[in-house]
Write an enzyme that holds these catalytic residues in place. Sequence first.
Site, mmCIF file in Angstrom:
data_model
loop_
_atom_site.group_PDB
_atom_site.id
_atom_site.type_symbol
_atom_site.label_atom_id
_atom_site.label_comp_id
_atom_site.label_asym_id
_atom_site.label_seq_id
_atom_site.Cartn_x
_atom_site.Cartn_y
_atom_site.Cartn_z
ATOM 1 N N ASP A 28 -10.940 2.005 -2.755
ATOM 2 C CA ASP A 28 -11.475 1.750 -1.418
ATOM 3 C C ASP A 28 -12.997 1.803 -1.419
ATOM 4 O O ASP A 28 -13.634 1.423 -0.439
ATOM 5 C CB ASP A 28 -10.932 2.785 -0.419
ATOM 6 C CG ASP A 28 -9.533 2.424 0.056
ATOM 7 O OD1 ASP A 28 -9.098 1.281 -0.175
ATOM 8 O OD2 ASP A 28 -8.864 3.293 0.653
ATOM 9 N N ASP A 52 0.838 -1.203 0.000
ATOM 10 C CA ASP A 52 0.000 0.000 0.000
ATOM 11 C C ASP A 52 0.872 1.252 0.000
ATOM 12 O O ASP A 52 2.084 1.187 0.312
ATOM 13 C CB ASP A 52 -0.880 -0.043 1.265
ATOM 14 C CG ASP A 52 -2.144 0.787 1.167
ATOM 15 O OD1 ASP A 52 -2.266 1.580 0.216
ATOM 16 O OD2 ASP A 52 -3.002 0.640 2.056
HETATM 17 C C1 DGJ Z 1 -5.786 1.908 2.023
HETATM 18 C C2 DGJ Z 1 -6.186 0.657 1.296
HETATM 19 O O1 DGJ Z 1 -6.745 0.972 0.054
HETATM 20 C C3 DGJ Z 1 -7.168 -0.122 2.159
HETATM 21 O O2 DGJ Z 1 -7.611 -1.258 1.480
HETATM 22 C C4 DGJ Z 1 -6.491 -0.488 3.454
HETATM 23 O O3 DGJ Z 1 -5.421 -1.363 3.192
HETATM 24 C C5 DGJ Z 1 -5.991 0.762 4.160
HETATM 25 N N1 DGJ Z 1 -5.186 1.569 3.293
HETATM 26 C C6 DGJ Z 1 -5.192 0.418 5.382
HETATM 27 O O4 DGJ Z 1 -4.660 1.500 5.997
#
Ligand code: DGJ
Length: 705
Positions: A526, A458
């Site tokens: 997300d 990430d």
């Molecule tokens: C952003 C990601 O897109 C989410 O799926 C998750 O992993 C969060 N970060 C965690 O902080």
Amino acid sequence: MPPLASPVSFDRTSGLAVLRTPNSVYAVRVGADGSPRHLHWGAVLDTDALGGLPAATSPAASSFEADPAPDELASQTGARFGPAGLQLRFADGTRGAQWHFTGHTVRDGELRLRLADRRYPLAAELCYRVRPDSDVIERWVELTHTGADDSGPITVDRLDSASWTVPPLPDYRLSHLVGGWNSEFQLRRDRLPVAETVLTSRCGLTSHQANPWLALDDGTATEEGGEVWSTALAWSGSWRIAVHRDPVGRTTWTGGFGHEGISWTLQPGQSLHSPVFSGLYTPGGFGAASRAWHTHIRTSVLPAPDRDRPVLYNSWEATGFDVDQPGQTHLAQLAARLGAELFVLDDGWFGSRTSDRAGLGDWTPRPKAFPDGLRPLADEVHRLGMAFGLWVEPEMVNRDSDLYRAHPDWVIHAPTRDATELRNQLMLNFARPDVEAWAHRTLDQLVRDHGADWLKWDANRVVTEAGWAGHPDPDRLWIDHTRAVYRIMDRLRADHPGLRIEACAGGGGRADLGILARTDQAWTSDNTDPVDRIGIQHGFSQLFPAQTMAAWVTDSPNIATGRTTPLRFRFHVAMAGALGLGGDLTTWSEEDLDEAAALVAVYKEIRSLIQHGRQHRLNGLGGVTAVHYASEDGAEHAILAWRPATRFGHAPPGLALPALDPTARYLDVDEGIAHSGAVLTRQGIDLRLPAGDYASRLIRLRRTI
Ligand code: DGJ
């Protein structure tokens, strides 16, 4: 039969270079001034027609007009007033390059045109590559300072990978992707103004706001037909593409890594290589363009295209930062019951990470949450028959972390500027060899220690106050940081052949051909609301194949939008990509768990069609959209159709399936109904969607004759 024309050729006498793909021809002529000029990109032309193309260097019609012969890489000299793909300064302050042509190489589908500056120690190779059975042309540039040790440095302000030119068209339309966090990959089709239109990311990541992909047509192309030219840049940091439609009707675009205003110093002997910028032409419309990209990504980009993407479970929406061994073990057991093949422990498992305020950078299990480390959870996940995945965000650090306390100088910062914190975090400078070495060591150890089969990599912030205190050439961090990310991923994959990596940047902030060359899939957004996802997935599919599109079924009401939708609808939308589960399964009813398990089982039956088949986007009437996946041999078909909102009125007509063979017959394998291909391609299939909002259906067809 005449001999097949070679895919790449160069004729020394005329200076004509020709690249041939199954459905296109690309031609360049090295002009008398030594500059490679664009001649043709589009429909197949035979040798005679190519020979008849006009001379490449044509003088400007008047002293106020630009040189009308488009460059393959525009330098800052001559009567060139459009965006320059090569911008540089020599030690004496002179700008731009004036070339003479020094030779060419043709080998294994690759063409290199070698150029040297007439007065200064600078050489460039314009590189082109074609691959068998593909209409994609890959292009990049290699620039070298060829001077002696005592010749001064060359400052490179811009090195684009390529300039692309389309033939004169009556009008031009630009398709591109825009968005933001939770709303990535929104497809826009805008009439191109007579102006310079800049698509860019200045944030050090590919970005949520724009993606380095575009398509050009004359405004009449459809999913099914029409000429389309499309390009995609393989780069995961800042980038810039300038599209120039000039007042006399030509359109070219130049693009590459880095945004405007950053520079790179080349010392004698040093080289700078641009990333690959790929382009394709198709007469088959936007659908054919996307399918050509999908095939290219499968055959020439992804490291492991043939592996099925596992049905994963991810803990993020269920538990947020509140992860611990008993809770995750319970989720893992439920995920296994549903048929998940991979369990990914998301954020919150390490350091002092109980919120986004602390712990980033300290990659050891949080003792309160995992008193015996992660091994017991990893072992249980493996015992349940699933692979074990870990979330990491290696490029980032919280100030409140042991790593930052030990190495405050490791972050990207300008010492005399206040550092902007985003999500309470700063970004590490991976351009520093010591930071890259630390990151590689840490991740390598993590994978070994915890038996991790999967990393979700990430990146939840972008670059601000970019600086590299004490470094003579600080802007290079914009490029070297991304290259270090690539190197680390490549090394991890090489050292752990079973390891898979999912790209993520706060959702879909880092999806491009560069990151996909070392990852298996990208987290799309997300935003897991199925209605919003239909639009996001539509945009994503313009470039990326379904096997790279991570899509989870999550809870209802949706965490992002508050919308309540049926489980089946959520599944049918997520089944269009690499299916995952992301809800709090502990709150799902027994009926929901059973229905989910059944739908996961169905997904596994159609997985190879979705992940390896050919994709056709369909637009039905009455608010219906659909995606049709067909096996390469045309025998098996899966159609996922969605109608988020119902409308009162006459029953909509059937959904036409133009990708089917009108001469064949098909069996609906679930309903046992036989269909004629002629009817399905024209009148369409009766979807028999249930009444009400959020209606959806999966139709599976098998060719019978
Ligand atoms: C952003 C990601 O897109 C989410 O799926 C998750 O992993 C969060 N970060 C965690 O902080």
